[in-house]
Each structure stands twice: as C-alpha cells, then as structure tokens.
Motif scaffolding. Structure first.
Motif, PDB file in Angstrom:
ATOM      1  N   UNK A  28       0.798  -1.226   0.000  1.00 21.70           N
ATOM      2  CA  UNK A  28       0.000   0.000   0.000  1.00 21.70           C
ATOM      3  C   UNK A  28       0.828   1.272   0.000  1.00 21.70           C
ATOM      4  N   UNK A  29       2.020   1.238   0.548  1.00 20.23           N
ATOM      5  CA  UNK A  29       2.819   2.459   0.638  1.00 20.23           C
ATOM      6  C   UNK A  29       3.713   2.625  -0.577  1.00 20.23           C
ATOM      7  N   UNK A  30       4.239   1.534  -1.120  1.00 19.46           N
ATOM      8  CA  UNK A  30       5.159   1.628  -2.245  1.00 19.46           C
ATOM      9  C   UNK A  30       4.875   0.511  -3.233  1.00 19.46           C
ATOM     10  N   UNK A  31       4.738   0.891  -4.504  1.00 13.37           N
ATOM     11  CA  UNK A  31       4.533  -0.090  -5.568  1.00 13.37           C
ATOM     12  C   UNK A  31       5.272   0.394  -6.808  1.00 13.37           C
ATOM     13  N   UNK A  32       5.366  -0.441  -7.808  1.00 15.51           N
ATOM     14  CA  UNK A  32       6.067  -0.059  -9.031  1.00 15.51           C
ATOM     15  C   UNK A  32       5.489  -0.816 -10.216  1.00 15.51           C
ATOM     16  N   UNK A  33       5.736  -0.286 -11.417  1.00 19.06           N
ATOM     17  CA  UNK A  33       5.311  -0.917 -12.662  1.00 19.06           C
ATOM     18  C   UNK A  33       6.319  -0.558 -13.740  1.00 19.06           C
ATOM     19  N   UNK A  34       6.192  -1.195 -14.891  1.00 17.35           N
ATOM     20  CA  UNK A  34       7.099  -0.953 -16.019  1.00 17.35           C
ATOM     21  C   UNK A  34       6.277  -0.500 -17.223  1.00 17.35           C
ATOM     22  N   UNK A  35       6.671   0.624 -17.821  1.00 21.45           N
ATOM     23  CA  UNK A  35       6.040   1.111 -19.053  1.00 21.45           C
ATOM     24  C   UNK A  35       6.904   0.653 -20.210  1.00 21.45           C
ATOM     25  N   UNK A  36       6.430  -0.308 -20.967  1.00 22.47           N
ATOM     26  CA  UNK A  36       7.208  -0.890 -22.065  1.00 22.47           C
ATOM     27  C   UNK A  36       7.236   0.032 -23.282  1.00 22.47           C
ATOM     28  N   UNK A  37       8.195  -0.170 -24.206  1.00 17.85           N
ATOM     29  CA  UNK A  37       8.207   0.607 -25.448  1.00 17.85           C
ATOM     30  C   UNK A  37       6.913   0.433 -26.221  1.00 17.85           C
ATOM     31  N   UNK A  38       6.428   1.501 -26.831  1.00 14.62           N
ATOM     32  CA  UNK A  38       5.152   1.454 -27.528  1.00 14.62           C
ATOM     33  C   UNK A  38       3.979   1.820 -26.651  1.00 14.62           C
ATOM     34  N   UNK A  39       4.257   2.154 -25.398  1.00 17.55           N
ATOM     35  CA  UNK A  39       3.203   2.551 -24.459  1.00 17.55           C
ATOM     36  C   UNK A  39       3.618   3.862 -23.784  1.00 17.55           C
ATOM     37  N   UNK A  40       2.624   4.593 -23.346  1.00 17.25           N
ATOM     38  CA  UNK A  40       2.857   5.803 -22.559  1.00 17.25           C
ATOM     39  C   UNK A  40       2.026   5.716 -21.291  1.00 17.25           C
ATOM     40  N   UNK A  41       2.652   6.000 -20.142  1.00 22.56           N
ATOM     41  CA  UNK A  41       1.940   5.965 -18.867  1.00 22.56           C
ATOM     42  C   UNK A  41       1.782   7.359 -18.289  1.00 22.56           C
ATOM     43  N   UNK A  42       0.743   7.558 -17.525  1.00 21.23           N
ATOM     44  CA  UNK A  42       0.527   8.813 -16.803  1.00 21.23           C
ATOM     45  C   UNK A  42       0.282   8.482 -15.337  1.00 21.23           C
ATOM     46  N   UNK A  43       0.996   9.214 -14.474  1.00 24.94           N
ATOM     47  CA  UNK A  43       0.821   9.030 -13.036  1.00 24.94           C
ATOM     48  C   UNK A  43      -0.177  10.073 -12.544  1.00 24.94           C
ATOM     49  N   UNK A  44      -1.222   9.586 -11.913  1.00 21.00           N
ATOM     50  CA  UNK A  44      -2.299  10.464 -11.459  1.00 21.00           C
ATOM     51  C   UNK A  44      -2.250  10.557  -9.936  1.00 21.00           C
ATOM     52  N   UNK A  45      -2.159  11.788  -9.434  1.00 27.35           N
ATOM     53  CA  UNK A  45      -2.157  12.035  -7.999  1.00 27.35           C
ATOM     54  C   UNK A  45      -3.608  12.181  -7.540  1.00 27.35           C
ATOM     55  N   UNK A  46      -4.091  11.184  -6.831  1.00 31.11           N
ATOM     56  CA  UNK A  46      -5.498  11.177  -6.426  1.00 31.11           C
ATOM     57  C   UNK A  46      -5.813  12.232  -5.374  1.00 31.11           C
ATOM     58  N   UNK A  47      -4.826  12.618  -4.593  1.00 28.06           N
ATOM     59  CA  UNK A  47      -5.085  13.509  -3.462  1.00 28.06           C
ATOM     60  C   UNK A  47      -4.887  14.987  -3.803  1.00 28.06           C
TER      61      UNK A  47
END
Length: 299
Positions: A28-47
């Motif tokens: 819950x406090x720390x997580x991670x993911x990988x954005x592979x080539x051919x994809x674009x990710x956006x980080x959304x701050x919920x708060x």
C-alpha cells in the motif's frame, strides 16, 4: 505465568506485528510498474492533482504510492478494432453499423478501423475521457462517432451507388470525417473499411443477385454475338478474296494468251514426236490424229 514466558510472548507478538506491517506497507505504501516501449503511462495524484500535466507522463520503471497515486498505461502504436454482427469477430455483441440510403434502403455493414493515439496528447486524452482502458473508449466514443458519420454520409447515396461505383468514395468520406473529429483529441484514423459486403434486406439482396445475373448473362450473350459476327465476317472476307482472285485470273486469260498456250503445247508434242505415223487412224484425212499433219507423198 512466568515473567520470561510473558516476555517471549511479547517479543513474538511484536515480530508478527512487524511482519504484517511490512507486508501492508509493501502493498500500500510503495509499488512499481514498467512502461514498455510502444506505451505511454501517466501518473495520477489522487489527493492533489485534479488534472494531468506533461510532468505526469512516465516511462520505464515507475515507483508510486498506490494510496496516493495510480498509473494508467495507453498503447501508442496502431490499434485495430472491428465492429461486426458476428459474435466470433470483434465484440461478443452485435456491433454492426446501420444506415438508410438516399432511396430509403436500410443497410448494415461490418467495418474495421485502425487508429493511432499520439503520445503527447495522452494527458489531455485521459483528462477528457477518464478511460482507464483504451478499448472502452474504442467501443464507446469512437464507435458512436463512426456510426453517426456513417448515417449522415450514407443518406447522401443511393443503394446502387454505395453498393457499386461509389463505394470507395463513401468509405473515404467516412474515414476523412472521422479523422477530422478525432484529431483534436490526439487520435489519427489510419484506415476505415468494410469487412465483407453490404447487407441490404433479404428481398432486395435477392433482387440485386437477379439483376447481377441478368447483366452477366447479357454480357455473355453480347460476347457470343460479337464472336459469331466476327467469324461470319471472316468467312465473307475469305470468300470475297477468293472470288476476286478468280476474277483477276480469268480476266488475265485473253485470246492471245490462250493461243500462245496452245502453241506451246503443240511445240511440246512436236518435240516429242519420233517421225512415225500412228498405226491406227480415223479417216483418211488424219482427223483422228492429235495434230493435222499432211499425208506423205505417193511414190
């Protein structure tokens, strides 16, 4: 209970609590993911963030707090979707597009669409549609837009036109208009086309098939007539050529030529004669001989 026992229980309880807390913090406090080539990710701050900015675009390894943030990933390579009546292609439900032609013929079509999402427009795209899954947007907003365009443009054509020589024009206009409407949101239409043939009502389809067969039969008959006519003209031309040749030959055989030919024949016989008279003659004047030669003198 002995003091040592109570102490050991407290230690064990503390260790267990630490293990549980570490597990919770990891999830819950720390997580991670990988954005592979051919994809674009956006980080959304919920708060904090109410919208998405260019600074929120992420690639590669991304670490985030799942309580405060979420990462949405979009493909930025060409996407292809089909909208058909069949449950075996595209979505499980009937997704065909329908429209009425200018002459009030209801028509259904299966189509395939390919599009490309621009990476630099991804934040604005998410802000507008809030689509965590691009396929939801594809089978929702994009299909509704395409259906409205098909209905509007299809009503400008007769059935014979949209099913015949103007089919490609109709599809090109739909693709161009769909691209015009989606470009401002960062989506470019790469291709829009039919999957299979147009589907008119069954009675009209039977009439169209009958008309097509009649046209094909007419074309075949015309070809046969042309072939027969050509063959007849060929025979006439050959006969006329032969007749003209015979006439030319006959006109060239005048009396002088015939006399000359007779003289040549007589000369040939004379050259071959051995000087002896034939043993059998008809008449005393040598009329039975091939040549009228004078009788030999009496001694």
């Amino acid at each position: 209970m002995q003091p040592l026992t109570r102490f050991l229980l407290k230690v064990a309880g503390g260790v267990l609590a630490l293990i549980i807390l570490a597990n919770v913090l990891d999830k819950t406090v720390l997580s991670w993911t990988v954005i592979n080539p051919g994809y674009t990710g956006i980080k959304i701050n919920r708060l904090v963030d109410r919208g998405i900015s260019k600074e929120n675009v992420v690639t590669g390894f991304v670490f985030f707090n799942p309580i405060q943030s979420v990462v949405v990933v979009y493909p930025t390579f060409v996407q292809r979707e089909v909208w058909t009546r069949s449950a075996n292609e595209g979505g499980a439900s009937n997704e065909e597009l329908s429209f009425n032609t200018k002459d009030s013929v209801p028509v259904s079509i299966d189509v395939a669409v390919s599009y490309l999402l621009s990476a630099d427009k991804v934040p604005a795209f998410y802000t507008r549609f809030r689509a965590d899954d691009i396929s939801n947007w594809t089978h929702g907003y994009l299909r509704d837009t395409a259906r409205n365009i098909v209905v509007a443009i299809g009503s400008e054509y007769s059935f014979d036109d949209v099913n015949g020589v103007k089919k490609e024009e109709f599809l090109s206009r739909v693709a161009a208009e769909l691209n015009r409407r989606t470009m401002p949101i960062g989506v470019s239409i790469q291709q829009f086309g039919l999957v299979g043939a147009l589907r008119p009502p069954p009675e009209l389809a039977n009439a169209v098939n009958a008309k097509t067969k009649a046209i094909q039969d007419s074309i075949r008959t015309e070809n046969e007539v042309r072939a027969a006519t050509a063959e007849a003209k060929k025979k006439v031309a050959i006969a006329e050529g032969e007749a003209a040749a015979n006439r030319a030959l006959a006109s060239s055989l005048d009396d002088r030529l015939l006399a000359w030919e007779r003289l040549k024949l007589q000369r040939a016989y004379i050259d071959k004669w051995n000087g002896q008279m034939p043993s059998v003659v008809s008449g005393g004047d040598g009329g039975g001989m091939l040549l009228n030669l004078p009788a030999p003198a009496q001694k």
